[in-house]
Design a protein around this motif. Sequence first.
Motif, PDB file in Angstrom:
ATOM      1  N   UNK A 326     -12.294  -5.790  -0.375  1.00 21.84           N
ATOM      2  CA  UNK A 326     -12.100  -5.565   1.163  1.00 21.84           C
ATOM      3  C   UNK A 326     -10.621  -5.864   1.905  1.00 21.84           C
ATOM      4  N   UNK A 327     -10.366  -7.264   1.387  1.00 21.29           N
ATOM      5  CA  UNK A 327      -9.189  -7.666   1.976  1.00 21.29           C
ATOM      6  C   UNK A 327      -7.908  -6.779   1.467  1.00 21.29           C
ATOM      7  N   UNK A 332      -4.126  -2.461   3.158  1.00 22.33           N
ATOM      8  CA  UNK A 332      -3.655  -1.127   2.926  1.00 22.33           C
ATOM      9  C   UNK A 332      -3.708  -0.478   4.179  1.00 22.33           C
ATOM     10  N   UNK A 333      -4.892  -0.541   4.953  1.00 24.91           N
ATOM     11  CA  UNK A 333      -5.155   0.212   6.001  1.00 24.91           C
ATOM     12  C   UNK A 333      -4.300  -0.090   7.353  1.00 24.91           C
ATOM     13  N   UNK A 340       5.829  -1.809   9.366  1.00 20.85           N
ATOM     14  CA  UNK A 340       6.047  -2.922   8.496  1.00 20.85           C
ATOM     15  C   UNK A 340       6.981  -3.965   8.948  1.00 20.85           C
ATOM     16  N   UNK A 341       7.889  -3.729   9.836  1.00 14.84           N
ATOM     17  CA  UNK A 341       8.963  -4.675  10.269  1.00 14.84           C
ATOM     18  C   UNK A 341       8.200  -5.722  11.410  1.00 14.84           C
TER      19      UNK A 341
END
Length: 558
Positions: A326-327, A332-333, A340-341
Amino acid sequence: METESEPYVRLATLRQLHQVVAELNTARSLADTLQTVADGAITGLGYELAAVNLVRPDGDLVVAAVAGSAGAEALMAGRTGSRTSWDRRLSMGERWGDLVFISHTEGWVLDDDDVPQWHTAGPTPRFPDEWHPMDRLFAPMYTAANGGGELLGVISVDRPRNGRRPGPWGQEALQMYAFQSAIAISNARLRANMQRALVRLEREQQALRASEESFRQAFEYAPSGMAVAEMGGDQHGRLLRTNDALCRLLGRPASGMRRYSFSDLVHPEDIGTLLRTSAEGGRAELRLARRDGTYVWVSLRNSVVADTADGPRFLLTHVEDIEERKRHELQLAHRASHDSLTGLPNSAELRARLGARLCSRAPGSMADAYACSGVLHTDPHDAPGFRPDNKEPFDGLDGFEGGPPAPFDHHVHLVGPADGPVDDGSKGLAVLFCDLDGFKSINDRFGHNTGDAVLIEVARRLTSGVRDGDTVARLGGDEFVVLADGLGTADAQDLAVRLRNAIIPPIRVEGRAVRVGASFGIGWASCGMTAEEVLESADQRMYVEKRSRSKANRRAAG
């Protein structure tokens, strides 16, 4: 049996008959009983040859025991005669009570049928009651006296020792012996069935004990969690038994677990998922509470088991730790929906959040007023405007072509404040489009690392300047968007000023201070628009504002 003077039977002979009848019930097995029946006809009734024909489950009769002749036993034992041939025999000849006697004068028609038989040569009878070697005497064995009940078999006897056909006492003795033999065979069968049942029961109990032990070991030593819970009744779902793996996973002792059900341990947000999970074959992914107050993601898989064939049913639940998966899925979600920055929601997530608040129907029509009224009438007689003449009160009105509007869908339609410099007091979802001023020169002069640091700091300052429920997203490059609900025109302008003022102070990167400015355009989300149209409107207002003021004195456009 010696019958020279049948009215005066010797006491020793009668005792001998009583002895063989008693021996019928002392045989240890069905095979011993059948052989005792054949032997008793020889020793107690005075015949030289006897055979016991037993009815098989398919109805045919098999020679189960032979006494008096080793040759006859070798020829006949184990051979089968059809039921049809036996029914023919028992319907021929003379009836002596339940006995059937077939004289050699008519029995010759039976010589070629399929019933096993043994005959020896002998002289022609010299007087009427003398026994002929081809004479046949049968004693049917029935489950009830006097020929009643089911046919169990037939005792066939041959060659009386005195050479004569049995008289009335001999016939009675043979008939009585056949009935006692039927009782003995039935009892032997019953004992055999009971012994087989006991053996089968013992094997089933052993298998059950082995199965219970296998289940216990599989349950206790399973690497993943397992639990047994009650089904039905007031205690439905209460945990009856948990294994060590589940106790370790939740950090709770087994004794303490028996006070709970899964509904007591599930995360409040997942209680609906648990209640929707079926008992048989149901699967669910939810969070369970640990003893320290934290939650762990698990996968539940249910199955229904019964204690006995008609006993109570229980719920067996397999609990698998999926915290790492799940983590990873959440990571990923998050990566798919966030920049990302800066860690802010990205363009796709922004459009998804904005689109979730919009619908295709433009507000302002009578249909919207009905749909947003918050009242759902399931009975048409209770609805406002009900006409008993079946005429639609909505016919001809804009937004209601073809019938009444759709029922209340719990959607709150967005309507932006009216355009203009004056705040009319209405509230809406403000969309603040932010474009950084001077960022390109920083990027070109000091490099992308410095530019990235500036973007990260701007994202932090924007996030710090909004409310908890507001959204700050990075649209791309040096463009950011803020979604703030419940604002009026003046509120949105004030927010834009505060955010611009938060961005203006110098940003220190690698020992140097750099500055960027910000231009804001304020748009309003309204149903009937798409997310792209809302963003485009705010973007255009931003460029209008950017061009309409000097570089040194830029303010927000609203």
